[in-house]
Design an enzyme around this catalytic site. Structure first.
Site, mmCIF file in Angstrom:
data_model
loop_
_atom_site.group_PDB
_atom_site.id
_atom_site.type_symbol
_atom_site.label_atom_id
_atom_site.label_comp_id
_atom_site.label_asym_id
_atom_site.label_seq_id
_atom_site.Cartn_x
_atom_site.Cartn_y
_atom_site.Cartn_z
ATOM 1 N N ARG A 43 0.916 -1.168 0.044
ATOM 2 C CA ARG A 43 0.034 -0.028 -0.025
ATOM 3 C C ARG A 43 0.920 1.380 0.079
ATOM 4 N NH1 ARG A 43 -3.874 -2.593 4.643
ATOM 5 N NH2 ARG A 43 -5.133 -3.587 2.922
ATOM 6 N N HIS A 96 0.232 -4.395 12.026
ATOM 7 C CA HIS A 96 -0.827 -4.124 11.123
ATOM 8 C C HIS A 96 -1.879 -3.234 11.755
ATOM 9 C CE1 HIS A 96 -2.967 -4.762 7.238
ATOM 10 N NE2 HIS A 96 -3.873 -5.592 8.010
#
Length: 185
Positions: free
Chosen positions: A27, A51
């Site tokens: 990302r 995360h």
């Protein structure tokens, strides 16, 4: 989830790894490429830690065609990309409208499985057991690791800025507290 997988499987710690770093790094690379209007293949980024809220995008490790990101974008724009990376999962869910991201996780799992199957020694940002690296021990954490047929061959430490290292240690403690919950399951 990685700690739970280790507990349930009974596998040795180096044979269990998670993929958060793979997802978040992809990302981050996409967001940098978009900001500079360059192909994603020309961008190298890295995220460490967890995360989630304590994710650690690592701008000092980012390059575009071999040039440091800091030479290409002002600090304010880099900070925006870091924040967008931290919120990237929510952005994907918002775009999909139903469900969660599944393209990136499946691609990450395939790359990781290929590295194991081919015994490639690829270095990837994965969730791995750390045992002294970066001054952190006893927790599964997003780090760069060399992957092969035996799983994680070794954690690869890189030089971090003081603020990146502090954020990584903060992420480790946040993950450690969640990992402790796994022991009670």
């Amino acid at each position: 989830m990685t700690a739970l997988a280790a507990k349930v499987s009974g596998f040795e710690k180096h044979k269990v790894m998670g993929q958060a770093g793979m997802l978040d790094t992809a990302r981050f690379s996409h967001f940098v490429a978009e900001a500079l209007n360059v192909p994603v293949a020309s961008v190298k980024t890295l995220t460490l830690g967890s995360h989630g809220d304590t994710m650690v995008p690592v701008p000092s490790a980012c390059t575009v065609d071999g040039k440091p990101l800091a030479d290409l974008l002002p600090k304010e724009k880099i900070d925006e990309l870091v924040e967008r990376t931290r919120n990237g999962g929510a952005e994907i869910v918002g775009l999909l409208k139903t469900g969660s991201a599944y393209f990136a996780p499946s691609a990450a799992a395939a790359r990781m499985a290929r590295a194991v199957a081919e015994d490639s020694g690829a270095i990837m940002p994965v969730c791995s057991w750390v045992d002294g690296e970066y001054g952190i021990s006893g927790v599964y954490l997003g780090v760069e690791a060399e992957i092969g047929k035996e799983g994680v061959r070794r954690v690869v430490e890189r030089e971090l800025t003081d603020s990146e290292l502090a954020a990584l240690k903060q992420a480790a403690e946040a993950v450690r507290s969640k990992q402790a919950d796994v022991e009670n399951l």
